[in-house]
Design a protein around this motif. Structure first.
Motif, short mmCIF file in Angstrom:
data_model
loop_
_atom_site.label_atom_id
_atom_site.label_comp_id
_atom_site.label_asym_id
_atom_site.label_seq_id
_atom_site.Cartn_x
_atom_site.Cartn_y
_atom_site.Cartn_z
N GLY A 161 -6.23 -3.26 4.34
CA GLY A 161 -6.10 -4.71 4.21
C GLY A 161 -5.13 -5.33 5.19
N ALA A 162 -4.41 -4.51 5.94
CA ALA A 162 -3.47 -5.05 6.93
C ALA A 162 -4.16 -5.44 8.24
CB ALA A 162 -2.36 -4.04 7.20
N ALA A 203 0.82 -1.22 0.00
CA ALA A 203 0.00 0.00 0.00
C ALA A 203 0.85 1.26 0.00
CB ALA A 203 -0.93 0.00 1.21
N PHE A 204 2.01 1.20 0.63
CA PHE A 204 2.87 2.38 0.72
C PHE A 204 4.16 2.21 -0.08
CE2 PHE A 204 0.21 2.53 4.56
CZ PHE A 204 -0.35 3.78 4.39
N SER A 205 4.09 1.40 -1.13
CA SER A 205 5.27 1.15 -1.96
C SER A 205 5.81 2.44 -2.55
CB SER A 205 4.92 0.19 -3.11
OG SER A 205 4.48 -1.05 -2.62
N ARG A 225 -3.99 5.26 -0.84
CA ARG A 225 -3.02 4.40 -0.16
C ARG A 225 -3.54 3.97 1.21
NH1 ARG A 225 2.28 3.97 -2.13
NH2 ARG A 225 2.88 5.44 -3.78
N LEU A 226 -4.16 4.87 1.91
CA LEU A 226 -4.74 4.54 3.21
C LEU A 226 -5.87 3.53 3.05
CD1 LEU A 226 -4.80 5.05 6.25
CD2 LEU A 226 -6.35 6.97 5.83
N TYR A 244 -14.85 0.92 0.44
CA TYR A 244 -14.77 1.87 -0.68
C TYR A 244 -15.80 2.99 -0.51
CZ TYR A 244 -15.10 3.87 -5.33
OH TYR A 244 -15.14 4.75 -6.37
N LEU A 245 -17.00 2.63 -0.10
CA LEU A 245 -18.03 3.66 0.10
C LEU A 245 -17.59 4.67 1.16
CD1 LEU A 245 -21.31 1.53 0.02
CD2 LEU A 245 -20.45 3.09 -1.74
N PHE A 246 -16.92 4.19 2.19
CA PHE A 246 -16.45 5.07 3.26
C PHE A 246 -15.37 6.02 2.75
CE2 PHE A 246 -13.59 6.05 6.81
CZ PHE A 246 -14.50 6.53 7.75
#
Length: 231
Positions: A168-169, A89-91, A162-163, A150-152
């Motif tokens: 997913g973590a 996510a933070f690649s 990215r957040l 996604y809706l949020f």
């Protein structure tokens, strides 16, 4: 609460997180293309690496689960796929993005193997079928939660993609619960029996072909979205 219920609950949530991590990336295809300057073809390859890694992970960690026990492998693989998803996510660049996705896929394949087995083998024989079905329902639960998340984030996705992906973590939080509450399955204490795999080659081949055909059809639809739908 019965130990096998803890095993079923942990395995179901870990499987839900597994699918959540596999599919949530499809919501941010366009942002990955823009951020890293890559084509849709490479983004599709990135998704596929999560699936290809499962082939390796399922085989590798399945053998390790037979050798070292289902519970420790379930904990290790849940930790692994959560950690590498967070890294992805933070690649900061493409190598980290693709390597972390591949390693995530390997650990995801191992989690499914160990989680399903520990729930099945920990349960009383009379209810193994229904508990295995509950574990498999984690697929739908995980998929549904990608949409809810996604809706949020939808109103701020361009700034917070990215957040959004990093959510997913969350399965990493399951690891202490697994350590404290999930029992080791009884079958793990049985002496390993040497098996001639060629005796089962016909069954393995047919099962693999059936699963492959199903998932090719499934992910060709659900794993690829035209970029115009995401802009």
């Amino acid at each position: 609460m019965k130990p096998y219920i803890h095993a079923t609950l942990a395995s179901t949530v870990a499987w839900a997180g597994n699918i959540y991590d596999l599919l949530i990336i499809t919501y941010v295809y366009s942002y990955i293309e823009k951020t890293f300057g890559i084509s849709y073809t490479l983004v599709s390859l990135l998704f596929s690496l999560g699936l290809l890694g499962r082939v390796v992970g399922g085989t590798l960690f399945g053998r390790l689960a037979d050798k070292y026990g289902r519970k420790p492998i379930l904990m290790l693989t849940t930790l692994g796929y959560s950690l590498f998803h967070g890294i992805m996510a933070f690649s900061p660049d493409l190598p980290v993005l693709f390597v972390s996705r591949t390693l995530e896929g390997i650990f995801m394949g191992g989690e499914w193997t160990a989680g399903t087995i520990v729930a099945y083998e920990s349960a009383p024989v009379s209810i193994r079928g229904i508990l295995t079905g509950i574990v498999q329902s984690g697929y739908g639960i995980g998929y549904a939660f990608t949409g809810l998340t996604y809706l949020f984030f939808s109103s701020t996705m361009s700034q917070d993609w990215r957040l959004f992906l990093a959510t997913g973590a969350f399965p990493i939080l399951l690891v202490p619960y697994m350590k404290l509450k999930v029992p080791e399955s009884r079958a793990s204490f049985i002496k390993t029996v040497r098996v001639r795999y060629r005796d089962y080659s016909n069954l393995i081949l047919k099962s693999t072909m059936a699963m492959s055909g199903m998932f090719i059809a499934y992910f060709s639809v659900f794993g690829n979205y035209p970029p115009s739908q995401l802009n």
